[in-house]
Design a protein around this motif. Structure first.
Motif, PDB file in Angstrom:
ATOM      1  N   PRO A 201      -7.748  -2.546  13.988  1.00 44.99           N
ATOM      2  CA  PRO A 201      -7.893  -2.546  12.530  1.00 44.99           C
ATOM      3  C   PRO A 201      -8.596  -3.819  12.080  1.00 44.99           C
ATOM      4  CG  PRO A 201      -5.648  -3.067  13.155  1.00 44.99           C
ATOM      5  CD  PRO A 201      -6.350  -2.664  14.413  1.00 44.99           C
ATOM      6  N   PRO A 202      -9.356  -3.732  10.985  1.00 44.22           N
ATOM      7  CA  PRO A 202     -10.053  -4.938  10.510  1.00 44.22           C
ATOM      8  C   PRO A 202      -9.070  -6.038  10.130  1.00 44.22           C
ATOM      9  CG  PRO A 202     -10.138  -3.184   8.881  1.00 44.22           C
ATOM     10  CD  PRO A 202      -9.572  -2.580  10.122  1.00 44.22           C
ATOM     11  N   VAL A 203      -9.404  -7.263  10.493  1.00 44.32           N
ATOM     12  CA  VAL A 203      -8.540  -8.421  10.258  1.00 44.32           C
ATOM     13  C   VAL A 203      -9.266  -9.412   9.366  1.00 44.32           C
ATOM     14  CG1 VAL A 203      -7.294 -10.337  11.306  1.00 44.32           C
ATOM     15  CG2 VAL A 203      -7.391  -8.134  12.478  1.00 44.32           C
TER      16      VAL A 203
ATOM     17  N   GLY B 134       0.812  -1.211   0.000  1.00 46.31           N
ATOM     18  CA  GLY B 134       0.000   0.000   0.000  1.00 46.31           C
ATOM     19  C   GLY B 134       0.841   1.255   0.000  1.00 46.31           C
ATOM     20  N   PRO B 135       0.188   2.414  -0.031  1.00 44.73           N
ATOM     21  CA  PRO B 135       0.914   3.680  -0.166  1.00 44.73           C
ATOM     22  C   PRO B 135       1.859   4.004   0.980  1.00 44.73           C
ATOM     23  CG  PRO B 135      -1.464   4.042   0.076  1.00 44.73           C
ATOM     24  CD  PRO B 135      -1.254   2.591  -0.072  1.00 44.73           C
TER      25      PRO B 135
ATOM     26  N   GLN C 114      -2.384  -7.282  16.901  1.00 46.26           N
ATOM     27  CA  GLN C 114      -2.042  -6.362  17.987  1.00 46.26           C
ATOM     28  C   GLN C 114      -0.942  -5.387  17.570  1.00 46.26           C
ATOM     29  OE1 GLN C 114      -1.025  -9.141  21.070  1.00 46.26           O
ATOM     30  NE2 GLN C 114      -3.158  -9.544  21.648  1.00 46.26           N
ATOM     31  N   TYR C 115       0.049  -5.876  16.839  1.00 43.05           N
ATOM     32  CA  TYR C 115       1.105  -4.989  16.361  1.00 43.05           C
ATOM     33  C   TYR C 115       0.545  -3.953  15.394  1.00 43.05           C
ATOM     34  CZ  TYR C 115       4.920  -7.733  18.382  1.00 43.05           C
ATOM     35  OH  TYR C 115       5.789  -8.353  19.246  1.00 43.05           O
ATOM     36  N   ALA C 116      -0.352  -4.379  14.524  1.00 43.14           N
ATOM     37  CA  ALA C 116      -0.940  -3.447  13.571  1.00 43.14           C
ATOM     38  C   ALA C 116      -1.702  -2.344  14.280  1.00 43.14           C
ATOM     39  CB  ALA C 116      -1.858  -4.193  12.604  1.00 43.14           C
ATOM     40  N   ALA C 117      -2.375  -2.673  15.368  1.00 40.03           N
ATOM     41  CA  ALA C 117      -3.117  -1.662  16.124  1.00 40.03           C
ATOM     42  C   ALA C 117      -2.171  -0.606  16.699  1.00 40.03           C
ATOM     43  CB  ALA C 117      -3.909  -2.326  17.233  1.00 40.03           C
ATOM     44  N   THR C 118      -0.999  -1.015  17.160  1.00 31.76           N
ATOM     45  CA  THR C 118      -0.051  -0.043  17.717  1.00 31.76           C
ATOM     46  C   THR C 118       0.542   0.843  16.626  1.00 31.76           C
ATOM     47  OG1 THR C 118       1.839  -1.557  17.530  1.00 31.76           O
ATOM     48  CG2 THR C 118       0.542  -1.657  19.552  1.00 31.76           C
ATOM     49  N   LEU C 119       0.664   0.301  15.417  1.00 28.73           N
ATOM     50  CA  LEU C 119       1.228   1.087  14.330  1.00 28.73           C
ATOM     51  C   LEU C 119       0.244   2.120  13.809  1.00 28.73           C
ATOM     52  CD1 LEU C 119       2.989  -1.745  12.296  1.00 28.73           C
ATOM     53  CD2 LEU C 119       4.118   0.084  13.558  1.00 28.73           C
TER      54      LEU C 119
ATOM     55  N   ALA D  95      -7.677   5.331   4.334  1.00 31.60           N
ATOM     56  CA  ALA D  95      -8.706   5.217   5.374  1.00 31.60           C
ATOM     57  C   ALA D  95      -8.211   4.472   6.606  1.00 31.60           C
ATOM     58  CB  ALA D  95      -9.934   4.501   4.807  1.00 31.60           C
ATOM     59  N   GLY D  96      -7.016   3.951   6.534  1.00 32.54           N
ATOM     60  CA  GLY D  96      -6.481   3.189   7.660  1.00 32.54           C
ATOM     61  C   GLY D  96      -6.056   1.806   7.225  1.00 32.54           C
ATOM     62  N   PRO D  97      -5.195   1.161   7.983  1.00 32.43           N
ATOM     63  CA  PRO D  97      -4.687  -0.152   7.580  1.00 32.43           C
ATOM     64  C   PRO D  97      -5.696  -1.258   7.839  1.00 32.43           C
ATOM     65  CG  PRO D  97      -3.803   0.414   9.710  1.00 32.43           C
ATOM     66  CD  PRO D  97      -4.611   1.597   9.266  1.00 32.43           C
ATOM     67  N   LYS D  98      -5.496  -2.358   7.137  1.00 29.48           N
ATOM     68  CA  LYS D  98      -6.190  -3.599   7.470  1.00 29.48           C
ATOM     69  C   LYS D  98      -5.163  -4.707   7.524  1.00 29.48           C
ATOM     70  CE  LYS D  98      -7.744  -4.821   2.780  1.00 29.48           C
ATOM     71  NZ  LYS D  98      -8.945  -5.167   1.961  1.00 29.48           N
TER      72      LYS D  98
END
Length: 321
Positions: free
Chosen positions: A121-123, A45-46, A110-115, A90-93
């Motif tokens: 974030p949707p999984v 992604g970007p 959990q790591y994605a949420a901290t980033l 719009a945010g990561p998934k």
């Protein structure tokens, strides 16, 4: 007499205490030191470059940047990565493959949420472990114990190289067919092809039983002890069946994958959830152990300490005697 018995009792107490400590280290230490070590994860992604830098800064990840979400999904299906973070305005998934490890899939979310700074974030689970996939780890110890039992019983109760090898084949094939039927049909732990899963279990049993039987054929009853301790106290804790090899302290995760229990867990995941993806290495490891065990059985039956020996170690009578 009483002094002798007292010394014997003290020796037994010390031996049991030492065994308890060894087992505690073997089984609890890998879990207590669990953390990512070069855990493969993809980003796309970007904002992929920025996320990759932040992951690299945290340590513990082997980050791969992929061109798009489709490539990330394919990498998950091929068992090249455990998860992927797809960035977007719009945010990561998050993409995960719980079939590879439910524990790692949860950690990546959990790591994605901290980033992202977002709470959750949707999984998307690209390769799910199935309704009862969390019970996968419970397959490891029964396979190890039954494999040890098969090799030990054949070593102690069966004489002759041919009958032992035939028994080893029977233990592996019947164990594979029966265990796969239970794991898939009744317990619902594994998906995939029944023949592929039963073949993976059969090869795992052949590797474990064959090693125990081969060592016993070569060096006698102590071989059963050596083989059993290798599989139970070393192979089983390092199998990472409940987590992933990359979560074990280095270099124990890599070592575990070179032992039958670890290779069996990886091969079963490949056969049960990934249509055989990334099965070549564990398949090779198990085949080498199974063939080595078979070779030891044959060698044990052909020992020549000054003359051909029978399987019970007694010298065979010369021809014509």
């Amino acid at each position: 007499m009483q002094a002798s018995s007292g010394r014997r009792a003290l020796g037994i107490a010390l031996a049991v205490a030492a065994l308890q400590m060894v087992m505690l280290v073997a089984f609890a230490w890998p879990a207590a030191r669990s953390a990512p070590h070069d855990l493969p994860i993809a980003v796309t992604g970007p904002q992929a470059a920025a996320v990759a830098d932040r992951l690299a800064g945290q340590g513990g990840f082997a980050v791969e940047t992929l061109p798009d979400e489709a490539a990330a999904r394919q990498a998950l299906r091929d068992r090249e990565v455990y998860g992927a973070i797809v960035t977007a305005p719009a945010g990561p998934k998050v993409l995960v493959a719980s079939g590879a490890s439910p524990a790692v899939a949860q950690q990546i979310g959990q790591y994605a949420a901290t980033l992202s700074g977002a709470p959750a974030p949707p999984v998307t689970d690209v390769v799910p472990a199935g309704e009862h996939g969390a019970a996968f780890a419970s397959l490891a110890l029964p396979l190890v114990m039954s494999g040890i039992a098969g090799g030990a019983l054949l070593a102690l109760l069966v004489r002759g190289t041919g009958p032992r090898l035939a028994g080893l084949a029977g233990v592996a094939v019947l164990g594979g067919l029966g265990s796969a039927a239970l794991a898939q049909g009744w317990l619902g732990i594994l998906d995939g092809s029944y023949l592929a899963v039963s073949g993976a279990i059969a090869l795992a049993v052949a590797a474990i039983s064959g090693t125990v039987l081969g060592l016993a054929a070569l060096i006698g009853p102590p071989g059963v002890v050596v083989g059993a301790l290798t599989m139970l106290l070393l192979g089983n804790p390092l199998s990472a069946a409940a987590t992933a090899p990359e979560l074990l302290p280095e270099p124990w995760g890599d070592l575990g994958q070179l032992l039958p229990p670890g290779a069996a867990a990886t091969l079963l995941r490949s056969a049960g959830y990934f249509d055989g993806a990334a099965a070549a290495r564990p398949l090779t490891v198990l085949a080498v152990w199974a063939l080595a065990g078979t070779a030891l059985v044959v060698l044990g039956g052909l020992r020549r300490p000054g003359g051909r020996t029978r399987d019970n170690g007694a010298p065979a009578a010369p021809a014509g005697a």
